[in-house]
Design an enzyme around this catalytic site. Structure first.
Site, PDB file in Angstrom:
ATOM      1  N   ARG A 189      -0.064  -8.603  13.896  1.00  0.00           N
ATOM      2  CA  ARG A 189      -0.651  -7.631  12.964  1.00  0.00           C
ATOM      3  C   ARG A 189      -1.549  -8.334  11.950  1.00  0.00           C
ATOM      4  NH1 ARG A 189       4.469  -5.011  10.763  1.00  0.00           N
ATOM      5  NH2 ARG A 189       3.117  -3.695   9.505  1.00  0.00           N
ATOM      6  N   LYS A 217       0.836  -1.218   0.000  1.00  0.00           N
ATOM      7  CA  LYS A 217       0.000   0.000   0.000  1.00  0.00           C
ATOM      8  C   LYS A 217       0.867   1.263   0.000  1.00  0.00           C
ATOM      9  CE  LYS A 217      -2.045  -1.118   3.903  1.00  0.00           C
ATOM     10  NZ  LYS A 217      -1.411  -2.407   4.273  1.00  0.00           N
ATOM     11  N   ARG A 224      -9.226   1.372   9.071  1.00  0.00           N
ATOM     12  CA  ARG A 224      -8.772   0.012   9.355  1.00  0.00           C
ATOM     13  C   ARG A 224      -9.779  -0.731  10.218  1.00  0.00           C
ATOM     14  NH1 ARG A 224      -2.751   0.704   8.971  1.00  0.00           N
ATOM     15  NH2 ARG A 224      -1.754  -1.297   9.302  1.00  0.00           N
ATOM     16  N   ARG A 250      11.817  -5.512   4.358  1.00  0.00           N
ATOM     17  CA  ARG A 250      11.467  -4.092   4.271  1.00  0.00           C
ATOM     18  C   ARG A 250      12.463  -3.215   5.032  1.00  0.00           C
ATOM     19  NH1 ARG A 250       5.417  -2.151   5.253  1.00  0.00           N
ATOM     20  NH2 ARG A 250       5.648  -2.765   7.430  1.00  0.00           N
ATOM     21  N   ARG A 303      11.687  -1.654  10.571  1.00  0.00           N
ATOM     22  CA  ARG A 303      10.642  -1.237  11.509  1.00  0.00           C
ATOM     23  C   ARG A 303      10.580  -2.231  12.659  1.00  0.00           C
ATOM     24  NH1 ARG A 303       5.307   0.257   8.226  1.00  0.00           N
ATOM     25  NH2 ARG A 303       4.438  -0.759  10.036  1.00  0.00           N
TER      26      ARG A 303
HETATM   27  P1  AMP Z   1       1.270   0.619   9.067  1.00  0.00           P
HETATM   28  O1  AMP Z   1       2.419   1.549   8.881  1.00  0.00           O
HETATM   29  O2  AMP Z   1       0.092   0.987   8.216  1.00  0.00           O
HETATM   30  O3  AMP Z   1       1.657  -0.821   8.946  1.00  0.00           O
HETATM   31  O4  AMP Z   1       0.780   0.821  10.583  1.00  0.00           O
HETATM   32  C1  AMP Z   1       1.653   0.563  11.656  1.00  0.00           C
HETATM   33  C2  AMP Z   1       0.868   0.504  12.944  1.00  0.00           C
HETATM   34  O5  AMP Z   1       0.244   1.757  13.210  1.00  0.00           O
HETATM   35  C3  AMP Z   1      -0.265  -0.509  12.983  1.00  0.00           C
HETATM   36  O6  AMP Z   1       0.190  -1.819  13.283  1.00  0.00           O
HETATM   37  C4  AMP Z   1      -1.120   0.076  14.102  1.00  0.00           C
HETATM   38  O7  AMP Z   1      -0.528  -0.158  15.369  1.00  0.00           O
HETATM   39  C5  AMP Z   1      -1.019   1.565  13.831  1.00  0.00           C
HETATM   40  N1  AMP Z   1      -2.061   2.029  12.892  1.00  0.00           N
HETATM   41  C6  AMP Z   1      -1.861   2.410  11.601  1.00  0.00           C
HETATM   42  N2  AMP Z   1      -3.022   2.767  11.034  1.00  0.00           N
HETATM   43  C7  AMP Z   1      -3.977   2.606  11.961  1.00  0.00           C
HETATM   44  C8  AMP Z   1      -5.386   2.778  11.970  1.00  0.00           C
HETATM   45  N3  AMP Z   1      -6.051   3.202  10.887  1.00  0.00           N
HETATM   46  N4  AMP Z   1      -6.059   2.495  13.105  1.00  0.00           N
HETATM   47  C9  AMP Z   1      -5.414   2.082  14.214  1.00  0.00           C
HETATM   48  N5  AMP Z   1      -4.081   1.882  14.279  1.00  0.00           N
HETATM   49  C10 AMP Z   1      -3.355   2.138  13.162  1.00  0.00           C
END
Ligand code: AMP
Length: 222
Positions: free
Chosen positions: A171, A13, A88, A127, A160
């Site tokens: 996750r 994404k 989400r 990554r 990360r």
């Molecule tokens: P990402 O970078 O999209 O993989 O997001 C990393 C982390 O941020 C996720 O595992 C959640 O802990 C938090 N996070 C990201 N987007 C959301 C969301 N829309 N709602 C809640 N937590 C989020």
């Protein structure tokens, strides 16, 4: 263009959102990047969410809804937006609907990046990410020009902390439980488009161009 990108972690994404954002000149709003920048800058929000991200859980809807609403109210988002990793949960999807309704706006399309587990694991373990500007890389699929350094800003790339295997497992579980129901939500509303997240970057960009064209996505009015 007003689009959302959703799918499991590692679906690509962020990579595709960055490319589309440059191409269409609309902001790329990545919920995870927003949260990580709060953590880096040691804000109150950052202190609240740090442990949640490290566990691979979701932060509360009210918190992320407000952070995203602030971004969507900025003048730069008048031309449209690419939402990456938001919504989400069904609660977040409802909040986004309400927000857009209040502005008399609609989504163009909700892109679901359907991705197999093997591909997800491979992408997440390879990554690398730039802690300064947020650019994403992969040691084999999207290597930086100079090993370990960001092409855009030269900062040293890092892994990360939530890409560790046990956090990745969590996750993926959270994704299945909280985010997968969005598929049905956007299907019912007629916004859903499933795209092959397993494709490599160029192949999927070609698919996305066709999908966006089919949906009549245009540059939003300035
Ligand atoms: P990402 O970078 O999209 O993989 O997001 C990393 C982390 O941020 C996720 O595992 C959640 O802990 C938090 N996070 C990201 N987007 C959301 C969301 N829309 N709602 C809640 N937590 C989020």
């Amino acid at each position: 263009m007003r689009i959302i990108l959703f799918g499991p972690p590692g679906a690509g994404k962020g990579t595709h959102a960055q490319i589309l954002s440059r191409k269409w000149q609309v902001p790329h709003l990545a919920a995870g990047d927003l949260l990580r920048s709060h953590i880096r800058e040691l804000t109150e929000v950052g202190k609240k969410v740090k442990a949640i991200l490290e566990r691979g859980e979701l932060v509360p809807d009210v918190l992320i809804n407000e952070l995203i609403a602030v971004e969507l109210r900025k003048p730069v988002a008048r031309r449209g937006f690419i939402l990456d990793g938001y919504p989400r949960t069904l609660g977040q999807a409802d909040a986004l609907d309400e927000f857009l309704k209040g502005k008399n706006e609609n989504l163009d399309v909700a892109l679901y990046f359907k991705t197999s587990v093997d591909v997800v694991i491979d992408r997440l373990t390879g990554r690398r990410f730039c802690p300064e500007c947020g650019a994403n890389y992969h040691i084999r699929n999207i290597p930086p020009k100079v090993s370990g350094k960001c092409d855009r800003c030269g900062a040293s790339l890092v892994e990360r902390s939530d890409d560790r295997p046990e956090t990745v497992r969590r996750r993926l579980e959270v994704y299945e439980k909280d985010t997968a129901p969005l598929l049905n939500y956007y299907q019912v509303k007629g916004f859903l488009e499933e795209v092959p997240g397993d494709f490599d970057v160029d192949e999927l960009q070609a698919v996305l161009a066709k999908v966006l064209e089919r949906h009549g996505v245009r540059e939003s009015i300035r």
